[in-house]
Write an enzyme that holds these catalytic residues in place. Structure first.
Site, short mmCIF file in Angstrom:
data_model
loop_
_atom_site.label_atom_id
_atom_site.label_comp_id
_atom_site.label_asym_id
_atom_site.label_seq_id
_atom_site.Cartn_x
_atom_site.Cartn_y
_atom_site.Cartn_z
N GLY B 33 -22.21 17.36 4.85
CA GLY B 33 -22.45 17.38 3.32
C GLY B 33 -22.99 18.54 2.74
O GLY B 33 -22.67 18.70 1.53
N CYS B 242 0.99 -5.47 -5.21
CA CYS B 242 2.04 -4.34 -5.38
C CYS B 242 3.32 -5.07 -5.57
O CYS B 242 3.64 -6.02 -4.93
CB CYS B 242 1.82 -3.74 -4.00
SG CYS B 242 3.33 -2.57 -3.80
N CYS B 245 5.45 -4.38 -2.15
CA CYS B 245 5.07 -4.94 -0.84
C CYS B 245 4.06 -6.08 -1.00
O CYS B 245 3.92 -6.80 0.04
CB CYS B 245 4.52 -3.92 0.01
SG CYS B 245 2.77 -3.41 -0.17
N CYS B 267 1.74 0.24 -4.70
CA CYS B 267 0.59 1.21 -3.94
C CYS B 267 0.85 2.59 -4.27
O CYS B 267 1.95 3.02 -4.15
CB CYS B 267 1.09 0.77 -2.15
SG CYS B 267 0.83 -0.93 -1.63
N CYS B 273 3.09 1.35 2.10
CA CYS B 273 3.89 0.36 1.39
C CYS B 273 5.31 0.18 1.81
O CYS B 273 5.56 -0.85 2.20
CB CYS B 273 4.05 0.81 -0.14
SG CYS B 273 4.53 -0.47 -1.35
#
Lengths: 228, 282, 258
Positions: B33, B242, B245, B267, B273
């Site tokens: 970080g 979606c 899909c 997606c 997808c």
């Protein structure tokens, strides 16, 4: 019981901005005040009465000598005391009725008079009772209670001032011409308040221009002469 | 494709530069970080197009690697295609669109839906690496705030969201606490992807080209999204599935498909997808 | 008498010969207001920065008694410790509210920041306390979501006070808190300050060149000149019976107002 012991106190003002002029005001002054006693300072104007009274309150500093205040917590010498000790004395022991109300603008009469009681942590209902009683006794109309005294007449302001200064039963009360701007009736009321304070055992030191009142309240007179 | 060794060093950057960036990355991995400055080079693409990510990729890529590049989840956008071609040309590495196949994935704004695995490296392109910047413009001050973990202001941002919108409206670049120590900007990924960063088996590297900063989340590191007790972190959800899909648990893009304003939700991860559609057709 | 909350000895910070603060000695007790007065350049603002740990002295000591009953030598404390104290036990009210506020963050966010900075994580609580403090400093809580950028100077200053008081600090440093305000706004702000100081019993060190402000707020006064404390005592004693030549000048310049 001894309340105030003043020993050999002197005070000279040095006016640095006027060529360092020295104004001697008090020279080796000594006296004492006992509980229940009312001592009145008198003398020609400029003799240092007011200066002396202010020294008893810690408002002016003495150059030398000692001013011993006998309080419940012991003896404090105002000439050498730490500011905090003086503040504590003012909260619990020393009451001061000044000639003029140093108006704190925008604060209502009621709050001004409540303030010393609040600082002592007194019960709010008792505060209300005591304040109302005091304001009534001083003939301040209820319509003024919740107004700030800035716009009051001189006499009204002075009575607010007295109410604020005498609302607590201070063991020592200093009075600097408390009745200067009062009418006869209200002067009577103040005389009564002073008498009450004496009866409950307060030591009083005052300056009174009003001869009648002075002779009425004084147990003892202390004459001050201007220092040459 | 032939490796063009006459004009370019392997993966475009010279070895010293790559070494310098790798040292920075090592430090970044060691202190999860933490933003590590690096001497960014001019790259043959404009700032904002992934100059940071591309330098990180160039520094860690090897001949055996297989590279996937996505932009907003798609493998076929201009940016993704050019970066893939860039490394195909300068490092002659294998490229792929299949998440599982890739050893390196450079990404802009998404984490693939397919869970990553140990050994994979995800490289984020980062526009603004400093999460405190919005509230504290002074770099000297933000550094001090990081050093002393003074992160109260991060919650001020979330507070402002709730005060203004009734909920935490920050949907992208949602700040996270890494390894319980540094607050980090996860780059403008949707907050939908934030939970994927937590305890991820893959190594996550971040490169900011314009501001010349690197940072990292090593595998299996705690990454927590900041929130309030009474307004806990939540990811986006959709009422639609979606349209291609039928997935119900992916990040959906809203697409306008004709001039009449007909919309559909699909997606954003194109490869995921396609995979699902193929499985359904099989 | 109780122990002081802040105790400085021989505190010196010299920018140039005779400039800054020289050999300052002072104590501040819990619940008292200490005024520092003097003209511009007398070193009073430097002293405030030294006392609050915003600046390190060349020499001398400055100890603070924390709420956990420990003495901290501020001149040697780490920056992180100082900043922590700054969020918890101290408050600093700047003359210019822009230095003490985030103008583009809502009033509630400004007040809440200190709470969030010490780990508060409940939005509802933070907001409720922010609203309560707005009321305390006499800002309409309905403005909790407004940005101080659009507040008047007096309101900004009130907000700065609320932002500082929300974590119940024990010592507040104020540098000319009514400096840039209109007289009437100033007066009302002073009333609020006086009331809060009395109600909350916090210790305050206030730097001002305005003797009226000093008289109204301060229990004790220090008079500074050329980096040194030249006179100190009870506020009314210093103002009514000033001894030093400079203090007499200072007081003479305001007497006509009283």
């Amino acid at each position: 019981m001894r309340r105030i012991t003043v020993t050999e106190v002197s005070k000279t003002f040095t006016l640095h901005n006027q060529g360092g002029t020295k104004l001697p005001v008090l020279d080796r002054m000594s006296f004492h005040v006992d509980a229940g006693e009312c001592v009145v300072l008198y003398g020609p104007s400029g003799c240092g009465k007011s200066t002396f009274l202010k020294m008893l309150f810690g408002n002016y500093l003495a150059d030398q000598g000692s001013i011993e205040i006998h309080s419940e917590e012991g003896v404090v010498d105002l000439v050498r005391a730490h500011p905090h000790e003086v503040l504590t004395l003012r909260q619990q022991t020393l009451g001061f009725v000044s000639q003029f109300l140093r108006v704190i603008p925008r604060i209502s009469t009621w709050d001004l008079v409540c303030d010393p009681l609040k600082r002592q942590g007194i019960d709010p209902t008792e505060i209300d009772e005591r304040v109302a009683h005091m304001l009534k006794r001083l003939n301040l109309p209820e319509s003024l209670w919740h107004l700030a005294p800035a716009t009051f007449s001189g006499g009204e302001q002075q009575r607010v001032n007295i109410a604020r200064s005498l609302i607590l039963d201070y063991p020592i009360v200093l009075l600097d011409e408390p009745t200067a701007s009062l009418d006869a009736a209200n002067r009577e009321v103040v005389a009564g308040l002073i008498a009450d304070a004496g009866e409950r055992g307060a030591a009083l030191v005052g300056i009174f221009h009003d001869d009648t009142l002075r002779s009425h309240v004084a147990d003892r007179l202390i004459h001050l002469e201007a220092v040459a | 494709m032939m490796l063009d060794t006459e004009s370019y060093n392997f993966a475009y950057l010279d070895e010293q530069t790559k070494r310098m960036i790798r040292r920075g990355l090592l430090k970044a991995v060691a202190v999860p970080g933490l933003q590590v400055p690096f001497g960014g080079r001019e790259m043959p693409l404009p700032y904002g197009w992934g100059t940071g990510g591309i330098q990180v990729t160039a520094s860690v890529i090897g001949e055996e690697d297989c590279l996937k590049v996505i932009d907003q989840g798609a493998d076929d956008t201009t940016n993704a295609v050019s970066i893939r071609k860039f490394f195909a040309k300068t490092a002659s590495v294998k490229t792929t669109e299949i998440t599982e196949e890739a050893t390196l994935i450079q990404t802009r704004h998404r984490i693939p839906e397919t869970p990553l695995s140990s050994g994979q490296i995800l490289i984020y392109q980062v526009p603004i690496p400093e999460p405190l910047r919005f509230i504290e413009p002074r770099e000297t001050e933000t550094r001090k705030m990081h050093a002393l973990s003074e992160y109260g202001v991060m919650h001020v941002k979330l507070y402002e969201d709730i005060a203004q919108f009734g909920q935490i409206a920050t949907a992208y670049a949602y700040p996270v606490m890494v390894n319980g120590r540094y607050v980090m900007d996860p780059s403008p990924i949707p907050k939908f992807d934030n939970p994927k960063m937590n305890q991820n088996p893959a190594l996550q590297l971040f490169g900011a080209g314009r501001e010349k900063r690197l940072y990292a989340v090593p595998p299996y590191t705690d990454v927590q999204s900041l929130d309030f007790e009474d307004h806990p972190f939540e990811v986006q959800s959709w009422d639609e599935n979606c349209a291609l899909c039928g997935a119900t648990d992916t990040f959906l893009d809203e697409v306008i498909v004709d001039d009449a304003g007909t919309r559909m939700f699909v997606c954003s991860d194109t490869h995921f997808c396609v995979q699902r559609q193929e499985a359904q057709n099989a | 008498m109780r122990d002081p909350i802040l105790s400085a000895r021989h505190l010196t910070r010299e920018y140039a010969p005779g400039q800054g603060c020289l050999d300052i000695e002072l104590d501040v007790w819990p619940g008292e207001v200490l005024g520092i007065v003097g003209e511009s350049g007398s070193g009073k603002s430097t002293l405030l920065r030294l006392l609050s740990g915003q600046e390190r002295p060349d020499t001398g000591s400055n100890r603070f008694f924390t709420s956990t009953d420990e003495w901290v030598e501020l001149t040697e404390a780490s920056e992180s410790h100082l900043r922590y104290l700054g969020r918890t036990e101290f408050g600093i009210i700047h003359q210019n509210p822009r230095d003490g506020l985030r103008l583009r963050i809502s009033a509630g966010g400004n007040i809440g920041e200190r709470l969030m900075g010490v780990g508060e994580r409940n939005y509802g609580d933070i907001r409720a306390r922010a609203a309560q403090w707005m009321q305390e400093v006499e800002i309409d809580p309905a403005r909790i979501d407004d940005k101080p950028l659009y507040f008047s100077g007096g309101m900004q200053q009130r907000l700065q006070i609320a932002r500082n008081l929300v974590t119940n600090p024990r010592l507040i440093f104020m540098d000319e808190p009514t400096g840039g305000l209109d007289v009437s706004v100033q007066a009302r702000l002073l009333d609020t300050l006086k009331r809060l100081v009395q109600e909350l019993g916090i210790a305050v060190i206030i730097v001002t060149h305005d003797m009226g402000v000093a008289r109204l707020l301060a229990d004790r006064l220090l008079v500074m000149k050329n980096g040194r404390v030249i006179e100190s005592g009870l506020t009314d004693q210093v103002l009514d019976d000033p001894h030093a030549s400079y203090t007499q000048q200072l007081v003479a310049s305001i007497l006509q107002v009283n």
